[in-house]
Design a protein around this motif. Structure first.
Motif, PDB file in Angstrom:
ATOM      1  N   HIS A  82      43.943  35.345  47.455  1.00  7.67           N
ATOM      2  CA  HIS A  82      43.429  36.665  47.753  1.00  7.67           C
ATOM      3  C   HIS A  82      44.450  37.680  47.607  1.00  7.67           C
ATOM      4  N   TRP A  83      45.489  37.859  48.068  1.00  3.94           N
ATOM      5  CA  TRP A  83      46.357  38.604  47.827  1.00  3.94           C
ATOM      6  C   TRP A  83      46.828  38.879  46.445  1.00  3.94           C
ATOM      7  N   SER A  84      46.808  37.747  45.720  1.00  6.24           N
ATOM      8  CA  SER A  84      47.551  37.900  44.289  1.00  6.24           C
ATOM      9  C   SER A  84      46.437  38.362  43.596  1.00  6.24           C
ATOM     10  N   VAL A  85      45.076  38.161  43.736  1.00  3.64           N
ATOM     11  CA  VAL A  85      44.118  38.809  42.733  1.00  3.64           C
ATOM     12  C   VAL A  85      43.963  40.190  43.129  1.00  3.64           C
ATOM     13  N   MET A  86      44.143  40.744  44.367  1.00  5.67           N
ATOM     14  CA  MET A  86      44.145  42.157  44.814  1.00  5.67           C
ATOM     15  C   MET A  86      45.253  42.948  44.090  1.00  5.67           C
ATOM     16  N   LEU A  87      46.632  42.225  44.020  1.00  8.91           N
ATOM     17  CA  LEU A  87      47.764  43.067  43.547  1.00  8.91           C
ATOM     18  C   LEU A  87      47.401  42.959  42.023  1.00  8.91           C
ATOM     19  N   GLY A  88      47.097  41.800  41.494  1.00  7.97           N
ATOM     20  CA  GLY A  88      46.712  41.790  39.871  1.00  7.97           C
ATOM     21  C   GLY A  88      45.703  42.782  39.538  1.00  7.97           C
ATOM     22  N   ASN A  89      44.649  42.866  40.401  1.00  6.04           N
ATOM     23  CA  ASN A  89      43.704  44.049  40.039  1.00  6.04           C
ATOM     24  C   ASN A  89      43.951  45.392  39.999  1.00  6.04           C
ATOM     25  N   ALA A  90      44.986  45.744  41.177  1.00  3.82           N
ATOM     26  CA  ALA A  90      45.620  46.910  41.450  1.00  3.82           C
ATOM     27  C   ALA A  90      46.426  47.228  40.188  1.00  3.82           C
TER      28      ALA A  90
END
Length: 141
Positions: A116-124
């Protein structure tokens, strides 16, 4: 129609789902992922996000190519390719962790949270890159 209208429209169309995901995904930090409804809802949001980014990325890439902006089209095409390739890979990893959680693996929820954190960071990161690139795809001020 102004020369930059297509480019600006593509950027707005890409920014909308990326911004929505940026605002919606942190709410899932408050949801326990060791219970099925919360994890399934998170999976559904990820799946929808990758699907939307695939569709708008491909449409945006084609629109920019038709508008004569091949470099911008390559950038948008890379976003679409990441949504296609990365989305499939990511969803497979989420499904693996959901299966592991259902099989009794106590650490599966923690691994889901890391995904979850990795996708949030990638999207940001992609969102910042897209916003930073807006001045470069327009030809007039």
């Amino acid at each position: 129609m102004t020369p930059d209208a297509v480019a600006v429209a593509v950027m707005i169309i890409l920014l909308f789902p990326m911004s929505y995901f940026t605002l919606a995904s942190p709410a899932f930090l408050l949801v326990r992922l060791d219970i099925q409804p919360g994890a399934q809802l998170l999976r559904g949001m990820f799946n929808a996000h990758f699907l939307v980014m695939r569709v708008v990325g491909i449409i945006g890439m084609v629109a920019l190519l038709l508008d004569g902006r091949p470099l911008a089209a390559v950038g948008v095409g890379m976003i679409a390719a990441l949504a296609i390739w990365g989305g499939r890979r990511f969803m497979r990893r989420v499904d693996d962790q959901l299966s592991a959680r259902d099989a009794g693996d106590a650490d599966a929820a923690r691994r889901l949270r890391r995904l979850h954190w990795s996708v949030m960071l990638g999207n940001a990161v992609l969102l910042v890159a897209l916003v930073a690139g807006i001045p470069y795809i327009t030809t007039s001020a």
